[in-house]
Design an enzyme around this catalytic site. Structure first.
Site: not given
Ligand code: MV4
Length: 445
Positions: A165, A200, A203, A288, A290, A292
Site C-alpha cells: 500500500g 492500473e 478495481i 503481487e 510473496n 516467503r
Molecule cells: C488495487 C486495488 C484496486 N485496484 N489495485 C493494496 C495493497 C497493494 N498490494 C495493492 N492494493 C490494492 N491494489 C487495483 N488495480 C485495491 C488495493 C487495495 C487492497 C488490496 C488488497 C487488500 C486490501 C486492500 C485495501 C485497499 C486497497
C-alpha cells in the site's frame, strides 16, 4: 537434509521454525537483540547468539553480524521467516556466497517479484491475468494523464518498488491526477528511494484472495489452495481464512492454475504466495507474489493437513515434490492478536503482560511467543499471538473462534481481542460478505 539452521528472526515465527526443526532432527541457532534476551526462541533453540541492540537495523537486519554467527556456529542453512530479511535479494546472495542455503527462492526470483512492474510484465508473458493498465513504468505526468484517460477513471497509481500500500494513490477523476501523481511519487521516493510508478484501472471493492504454492528444485510446482485475506486495516491483515467463502470449485481450479503458471514463469523454488484481486463477477487479477513463508500459513496447514515449514525445508534441501495439488478439507480461521488498542486507532500497546492464558480444546491452535511475565518490546511488530481455529464448516469454525476468544486472557497490554469478538458476531462476516472495504464501515462497540 540440513544439519543446523540459523533462524534470522524472532517472535512466534522463530518458535514455529524451531519446533519443526526439532521434529526433523535439525539443530537450531537463534539470534537475538538485547531486547529479546528473555524471549522463548532464545531458550528453545539449541544455541543462541546476541547480535546487537534493540533496533532492528542493528540486530535482525544486521547482515555482517548474522554472517558472523553462521561462521562461528557452522550453520548450513538460514531460515529468514517473514519480514526482516525474508525478501532481501542481497541477503540471499550473500548467503549463497557463504555457501549457506538461504531457505527461500534464489536472489533473482526475489528481485523479479520485488519490482512490481517487472513482476507484472512477467505475468503478462506467462498468460496470468493482470489488471488493465499502463505499459510498464509511466515516465511523465502527461504520459500518466493520457494513460489514465485510456484506462478510464477511477485509476490507481502504484509504486514499482511498493507493495503493502505504500506509494499507492487512487485517482477518481482527471482533475485530481496531478495531486495524486505527486503524492504517489513523493511517497515512493521517501519509502523506497525509487519513484517509479505505474497505473492500473481501480478495481472497486475487491476481495484479496491468495494462492499458496510450493516449487521444488526439479521444476515441479503445485498449489495448496487459497486463503481469503480480505479483512485488512491499513494494509495490515487482521483475519485470514481458508477456504475463501467466495470460492467455487471452478474458480479454485482456474486461480490455482494461474498461480502455478506464475511460479513456472520464474522456475520458482520454495514456498510462495500469489496474491490476486477478485472482483464481484469473480474476475481475478494478479496483484503481487510473496516469496516467503507468510504469517497466515497455518490457515493452509490446517485445511490441507501439512506442515509448511517442513515442506519448505524439504524443497530447500533438494527433495522432490509429489506433483499433486492440495484441496482444502474443513474450515480454518486465524485471528491476529496484536498488542494494540482497537478502541484507539489500533495504537501499539507494548509493555508487561501480567497475566496470560491461552484458549485450548479441540480444533484450537495458538502460535505465540508470549507468556505471563513477558514484556512486549516497543521496537518490533505488535503481533503477539495467532489464534487459529479449525472445524468442519465455516459456521462451526466461527463459533469455535468466538468460544476461544472468550477464553483468551491477556492482561497488562491492550489487544485486538475485543475487535475479533465483535467480528465473530457480525452479520456481514457471518454471511461471508467480506471485501477489502469491510472495515471502512465497521464500528467497534
Ligand atoms: C488495487 C486495488 C484496486 N485496484 N489495485 C493494496 C495493497 C497493494 N498490494 C495493492 N492494493 C490494492 N491494489 C487495483 N488495480 C485495491 C488495493 C487495495 C487492497 C488490496 C488488497 C487488500 C486490501 C486492500 C485495501 C485497499 C486497497
Amino acid at each position: 537434509m540440513f544439519k543446523k539452521v540459523l533462524i534470522a528472526n524472532r517472535g512466534e515465527i522463530a518458535l514455529r521454525i524451531i519446533r519443526t526443526c526439532r521434529e526433523m532432527g535439525i539443530q537450531t541457532v537463534a539470534v537475538y537483540s538485547t531486547a529479546d534476551k528473555d524471549a522463548l526462541h532464545v531458550r528453545f533453540a539449541d544455541e543462541a547468539v546476541c547480535i546487537g541492540p534493540p533496533s532492528s537495523a542493528l540486530s535482525y537486519l544486521n547482515v555482517p553480524a548474522l554472517m558472523a554467527v553462521v561462521e562461528i556456529t557452522n550453520a548450513d542453512a538460514v531460515h529468514p521467516g517473514y519480514g526482516f530479511l525474508a525478501e532481501n535479494a542481497d541477503f540471499a546472495q550473500i548467503c549463497a556466497e557463504y555457501n549457506v542455503k538461504f531457505i527461500g527462492p534464489t536472489p533473482s526470483m526475489i528481485q523479479k517479484m520485488g519490482d512490481k512492474v517487472t513482476a507484472k510484465e512477467t505475468m503478462i508473458k506467462a498468460g496470468v491475468p493482470v489488471v488493465p493498465g499502463s505499459q510498464g513504468l509511466v515516465k511523465s505526468i502527461s504520459d500518466g494523464q493520457i494513460a489514465a484517460k485510456e484506462i478510464g477513471y477511477p485509476v490507481i497509481i502504484k509504486a514499482t518498488a511498493g507493495g503493502g500500500g505504500k506509494g499507492m494513490r487512487i485517482v477518481e477523476k482527471s482533475e485530481d491526477f496531478e495531486t495524486q501523481w505527486n503524492m504517489a511519487r513523493n511517497e515512493a521516493k521517501a519509502s523506497f528511494g525509487n519513484d517509479g510508478v505505474y497505473i492500473e484501472k481501480f478495481i472497486e471493492d475487491p476481495r484479496h484472495i491468495e494462492i499458496q504454492i510450493i516449487g521444488d528444485q526439479h521444476g515441479n510446482i503445485v498449489h495448496l489452495s487459497e486463503r481469503d485475506c480480505s479483512i485488512q486495516r491499513r494494509h495490515q491483515k487482521l483475519v485470514e481464512e481458508a477456504p475463501s467463502p467466495f470460492m467455487t470449485k471452478a474458480l479454485r481450479k482456474e486461480m490455482g492454475e494461474a498461480a502455478i503458471k506464475a511460479g513456472q514463469s520464474i522456475n520458482y523454488e520454495g514456498v510462495g504466495t500469489v496474491e490476486f484481486l477478485v472482483d464481484k463477477h469473480r474476475n481475478f487479477y494478479f496483484m503481487e507474489m510473496n516469496t516467503r513463508i507468510q504469517v497466515e500459513h497455518p490457515v493452509t496447514e490446517e485445511v490441507i493437513n501439512r506442515d509448511l515449514i517442513k515442506e519448505q525445508l524439504k524443497v530447500a534441501a533438494g527433495e522432490k515434490l509429489s506433483g499433486k495439488n492440495y484441496l482444502p478439507k474443513g474450515h480454518c480461521i486465524e485471528c491476529r492478536i496484536n498488542a494494540e488498542d482497537p478502541y484507539n486507532d489500533f495504537r501499539p500497546s507494548p509493555g508487561l503482560i501480567k497475566n496470560f492464558h491461552s484458549p485450548k480444546g479441540h480444533g484450537v491452535r495458538v502460535d505465540t511467543h508470549a507468556y505471563a511475565g513477558y514484556v512486549v518490546p516497543p521496537y518490533y511488530d505488535s503481533m503477539i499471538a495467532k489464534l487459529i481455529c479449525k472445524a468442519e464448516t465455516r459456521e462451526e469454525c466461527i463459533k469455535k473462534m468466538d468460544r476461544a476468544l472468550n477464553e483468551f486472557i491477556i492482561e497488562g497490554v491492550k489487544t485486538t481481542i475485543p475487535f475479533h469478538m465483535q467480528l465473530m458476531k457480525d452479520e456481514r462476516f457471518l454471511r461471508g460478505s467480506v471485501t477489502t472495504n469491510f472495515l471502512s464501515d465497521f464500528e467497534l462497540k
